[in-house]
Scaffold this motif. Structure first.
Motif, PDB file in Angstrom:
ATOM      1  N   PHE A  65      -0.960  25.020 -27.919  1.00  0.00           N
ATOM      2  CA  PHE A  65      -2.041  25.786 -27.298  1.00  0.00           C
ATOM      3  C   PHE A  65      -1.477  26.850 -26.359  1.00  0.00           C
ATOM      4  O   PHE A  65      -1.874  28.019 -26.408  1.00  0.00           O
ATOM      5  N   SER A  66      -0.556  26.459 -25.496  1.00  0.00           N
ATOM      6  CA  SER A  66      -0.043  27.368 -24.470  1.00  0.00           C
ATOM      7  C   SER A  66       0.671  28.562 -25.081  1.00  0.00           C
ATOM      8  O   SER A  66       0.494  29.702 -24.635  1.00  0.00           O
ATOM      9  N   THR A 106       0.286  29.994 -28.047  1.00  0.00           N
ATOM     10  CA  THR A 106      -0.625  30.934 -28.695  1.00  0.00           C
ATOM     11  C   THR A 106      -1.504  31.642 -27.672  1.00  0.00           C
ATOM     12  O   THR A 106      -1.722  32.857 -27.768  1.00  0.00           O
ATOM     13  N   ALA A 107      -2.013  30.910 -26.684  1.00  0.00           N
ATOM     14  CA  ALA A 107      -2.849  31.533 -25.653  1.00  0.00           C
ATOM     15  C   ALA A 107      -2.062  32.593 -24.892  1.00  0.00           C
ATOM     16  O   ALA A 107      -2.583  33.673 -24.583  1.00  0.00           O
ATOM     17  N   ALA A 108      -0.799  32.294 -24.592  1.00  0.00           N
ATOM     18  CA  ALA A 108       0.033  33.244 -23.860  1.00  0.00           C
ATOM     19  C   ALA A 108       0.257  34.526 -24.661  1.00  0.00           C
ATOM     20  O   ALA A 108       0.365  35.612 -24.092  1.00  0.00           O
ATOM     21  N   GLU A 109       0.320  34.403 -25.983  1.00  0.00           N
ATOM     22  CA  GLU A 109       0.501  35.582 -26.828  1.00  0.00           C
ATOM     23  C   GLU A 109      -0.666  36.555 -26.676  1.00  0.00           C
ATOM     24  O   GLU A 109      -0.512  37.760 -26.902  1.00  0.00           O
ATOM     25  N   PHE A 110      -1.821  36.047 -26.276  1.00  0.00           N
ATOM     26  CA  PHE A 110      -3.006  36.886 -26.104  1.00  0.00           C
ATOM     27  C   PHE A 110      -3.248  37.232 -24.637  1.00  0.00           C
ATOM     28  O   PHE A 110      -4.349  37.623 -24.260  1.00  0.00           O
ATOM     29  N   GLY A 111      -2.213  37.062 -23.819  1.00  0.00           N
ATOM     30  CA  GLY A 111      -2.298  37.504 -22.435  1.00  0.00           C
ATOM     31  C   GLY A 111      -2.888  36.523 -21.465  1.00  0.00           C
ATOM     32  O   GLY A 111      -3.112  36.860 -20.299  1.00  0.00           O
ATOM     33  N   VAL A 112      -3.165  35.297 -21.896  1.00  0.00           N
ATOM     34  CA  VAL A 112      -3.718  34.289 -20.990  1.00  0.00           C
ATOM     35  C   VAL A 112      -2.583  33.684 -20.181  1.00  0.00           C
ATOM     36  O   VAL A 112      -1.587  33.214 -20.746  1.00  0.00           O
ATOM     37  N   ARG A 113      -2.724  33.668 -18.861  1.00  0.00           N
ATOM     38  CA  ARG A 113      -1.676  33.136 -17.998  1.00  0.00           C
ATOM     39  C   ARG A 113      -2.069  31.855 -17.283  1.00  0.00           C
ATOM     40  O   ARG A 113      -1.204  31.060 -16.921  1.00  0.00           O
ATOM     41  N   PRO A 154      -2.095  26.590 -13.718  1.00  0.00           N
ATOM     42  CA  PRO A 154      -2.107  27.921 -13.107  1.00  0.00           C
ATOM     43  C   PRO A 154      -1.080  28.904 -13.660  1.00  0.00           C
ATOM     44  O   PRO A 154      -1.145  30.085 -13.342  1.00  0.00           O
ATOM     45  N   ASP A 155      -0.134  28.436 -14.485  1.00  0.00           N
ATOM     46  CA  ASP A 155       0.839  29.361 -15.064  1.00  0.00           C
ATOM     47  C   ASP A 155       1.354  28.788 -16.380  1.00  0.00           C
ATOM     48  O   ASP A 155       2.202  27.896 -16.396  1.00  0.00           O
ATOM     49  N   LEU A 156       0.846  29.326 -17.482  1.00  0.00           N
ATOM     50  CA  LEU A 156       1.251  28.823 -18.792  1.00  0.00           C
ATOM     51  C   LEU A 156       2.695  29.162 -19.122  1.00  0.00           C
ATOM     52  O   LEU A 156       3.281  28.576 -20.035  1.00  0.00           O
ATOM     53  N   ASP A 157       3.276  30.120 -18.404  1.00  0.00           N
ATOM     54  CA  ASP A 157       4.668  30.497 -18.651  1.00  0.00           C
ATOM     55  C   ASP A 157       5.661  29.622 -17.890  1.00  0.00           C
ATOM     56  O   ASP A 157       6.873  29.768 -18.066  1.00  0.00           O
ATOM     57  N   ASP A 158       5.158  28.735 -17.047  1.00  0.00           N
ATOM     58  CA  ASP A 158       6.029  27.859 -16.270  1.00  0.00           C
ATOM     59  C   ASP A 158       6.459  26.680 -17.151  1.00  0.00           C
ATOM     60  O   ASP A 158       5.623  25.859 -17.525  1.00  0.00           O
ATOM     61  N   PRO A 159       7.748  26.571 -17.503  1.00  0.00           N
ATOM     62  CA  PRO A 159       8.195  25.494 -18.398  1.00  0.00           C
ATOM     63  C   PRO A 159       7.973  24.109 -17.817  1.00  0.00           C
ATOM     64  O   PRO A 159       7.878  23.136 -18.564  1.00  0.00           O
ATOM     65  N   ASP A 160       7.892  24.007 -16.500  1.00  0.00           N
ATOM     66  CA  ASP A 160       7.675  22.705 -15.876  1.00  0.00           C
ATOM     67  C   ASP A 160       6.225  22.245 -15.991  1.00  0.00           C
ATOM     68  O   ASP A 160       5.908  21.102 -15.661  1.00  0.00           O
ATOM     69  N   MET A 161       5.336  23.136 -16.432  1.00  0.00           N
ATOM     70  CA  MET A 161       3.919  22.788 -16.526  1.00  0.00           C
ATOM     71  C   MET A 161       3.421  22.877 -17.971  1.00  0.00           C
ATOM     72  O   MET A 161       2.238  23.048 -18.217  1.00  0.00           O
ATOM     73  N   LEU A 162       4.344  22.747 -18.908  1.00  0.00           N
ATOM     74  CA  LEU A 162       3.982  22.886 -20.318  1.00  0.00           C
ATOM     75  C   LEU A 162       3.345  21.585 -20.815  1.00  0.00           C
ATOM     76  O   LEU A 162       4.030  20.674 -21.274  1.00  0.00           O
ATOM     77  N   THR A 215     -11.729  34.386 -25.138  1.00  0.00           N
ATOM     78  CA  THR A 215     -12.371  33.095 -24.870  1.00  0.00           C
ATOM     79  C   THR A 215     -12.661  32.365 -26.169  1.00  0.00           C
ATOM     80  O   THR A 215     -12.450  31.149 -26.279  1.00  0.00           O
ATOM     81  N   ALA A 216     -13.139  33.099 -27.170  1.00  0.00           N
ATOM     82  CA  ALA A 216     -13.410  32.493 -28.468  1.00  0.00           C
ATOM     83  C   ALA A 216     -12.141  31.889 -29.053  1.00  0.00           C
ATOM     84  O   ALA A 216     -12.161  30.785 -29.626  1.00  0.00           O
ATOM     85  N   LEU A 217     -11.015  32.589 -28.894  1.00  0.00           N
ATOM     86  CA  LEU A 217      -9.751  32.076 -29.398  1.00  0.00           C
ATOM     87  C   LEU A 217      -9.349  30.804 -28.658  1.00  0.00           C
ATOM     88  O   LEU A 217      -8.905  29.827 -29.275  1.00  0.00           O
ATOM     89  N   ILE A 218      -9.503  30.798 -27.341  1.00  0.00           N
ATOM     90  CA  ILE A 218      -9.138  29.627 -26.545  1.00  0.00           C
ATOM     91  C   ILE A 218      -9.955  28.411 -26.971  1.00  0.00           C
ATOM     92  O   ILE A 218      -9.426  27.305 -27.147  1.00  0.00           O
ATOM     93  N   GLU A 219     -11.262  28.603 -27.148  1.00  0.00           N
ATOM     94  CA  GLU A 219     -12.108  27.488 -27.576  1.00  0.00           C
ATOM     95  C   GLU A 219     -11.703  27.015 -28.969  1.00  0.00           C
ATOM     96  O   GLU A 219     -11.619  25.818 -29.232  1.00  0.00           O
ATOM     97  N   GLN A 220     -11.468  27.979 -29.872  1.00  0.00           N
ATOM     98  CA  GLN A 220     -11.105  27.617 -31.233  1.00  0.00           C
ATOM     99  C   GLN A 220      -9.755  26.906 -31.283  1.00  0.00           C
ATOM    100  O   GLN A 220      -9.572  25.948 -32.039  1.00  0.00           O
ATOM    101  N   LEU A 221      -8.800  27.363 -30.475  1.00  0.00           N
ATOM    102  CA  LEU A 221      -7.496  26.703 -30.429  1.00  0.00           C
ATOM    103  C   LEU A 221      -7.640  25.240 -30.013  1.00  0.00           C
ATOM    104  O   LEU A 221      -7.023  24.345 -30.612  1.00  0.00           O
ATOM    105  N   GLN A 222      -8.434  24.973 -28.996  1.00  0.00           N
ATOM    106  CA  GLN A 222      -8.604  23.602 -28.526  1.00  0.00           C
ATOM    107  C   GLN A 222      -9.246  22.722 -29.584  1.00  0.00           C
ATOM    108  O   GLN A 222      -8.852  21.573 -29.787  1.00  0.00           O
ATOM    109  N   ILE A 223     -10.240  23.291 -30.274  1.00  0.00           N
ATOM    110  CA  ILE A 223     -10.925  22.522 -31.304  1.00  0.00           C
ATOM    111  C   ILE A 223      -9.995  22.263 -32.485  1.00  0.00           C
ATOM    112  O   ILE A 223      -9.978  21.174 -33.056  1.00  0.00           O
TER     113      ILE A 223
END
Length: 231
Positions: free
Chosen positions: A100-101, A103-110, A87-95, A59-67
């Motif tokens: 942000f997406s 880096t967040a995905a690298e840490f397991g955020v979907r 709802p799915d950061l791996d979906d290319p149609d929703m990029l 969560t700290a990473l997500i907040e820091q990335l946005q800032i």
């Protein structure tokens, strides 16, 4: 909605009824909505503060990335004044947010979701939710998040009530220096390694983690040019 609000507020009040436990806001937001993590950003006058701290590193990473990057669910929710869903950061149609997406995905955020925090027409920031599993929030989760955003807004006002009208309350301001030095260091690391700012932030955090040191301490050394990252 009243019953929902009462249930949520009860989770934030201590057993001794001593009052709202603002330090538990992020934790309770995640518990109530059943997501992997929650964070709160306070945004005003083009300055972003992480208003409520969290001990969850993702969560700290997500907040820091946005800032740092100026993009993400919370930034969009605050700017547009409406909930934002990815709802799915791996979906290319929703990029929506490439840096942000990735880096967040690298840490397991979907999946990530942002809800504006506001009082009337005044926008205060955003409540961010994230999940390690893809998928849209269910109806109950969505409704809980809407109520939580209102409760967080009230908590922010309660905290600010004890400060000077022209100053940000100390509890809300506490993360500002941390954010500034880490943002600056992430940019310097990005230049040194010839990578994106998001990747620079990740490398900075990895460097601190590997040495069991606070990321803010390492960031200050980078800014003071006592630590330099080599490609």
């Amino acid at each position: 909605m009243t019953d929902r609000r009462q249930r949520i507020v009860a989770r934030l009040v201590g057993d001794d009824d001593s009052g709202l436990q603002t330090e538990r806001l992020c934790e309770v937001c995640a518990e109530v909505t059943g997501v992997s993590g929650a964070g709160v950003m306070l945004m005003a006058d083009d300055t972003t503060y992480r208003s409520m701290d969290t001990h969850d590193p993702v969560t700290a990473l997500i907040e820091q990335l946005q800032i740092t990057l100026g993009e993400g669910p919370g930034v969009d929710a605050h700017t547009r004044g409406v909930p934002v869903f990815a709802p799915d950061l791996d979906d290319p149609d929703m990029l929506r947010w490439p840096a942000f997406s990735e880096t967040a995905a690298e840490f397991g955020v979907r999946a990530v979701f942002g809800f504006p925090i506001r009082v009337g027409g005044v926008r205060l920031g955003a409540l961010d939710l994230h999940s390690i599993h893809p998928g849209m929030l269910k109806t109950e989760q969505h409704l809980d998040a809407l109520v939580l955003a209102n409760v967080v807004a009230e908590a922010i006002l309660l905290i600010q009530a004890g400060a000077s009208p022209v100053q940000l309350a100390a509890e809300l301001r506490s993360g500002a220096d941390f954010e500034n030095v880490v943002n600056q260091a992430a940019g310097m690391v990005a230049v040194q390694l010839n990578v994106s700012v998001g990747s620079g932030l990740v490398r900075l955090r990895e460097f601190a983690f590997d040495r069991d040191r606070p990321v803010a301490d390492v960031a200050r050394e980078v800014v003071d040019r006592r630590v330099r990252f080599e490609p």
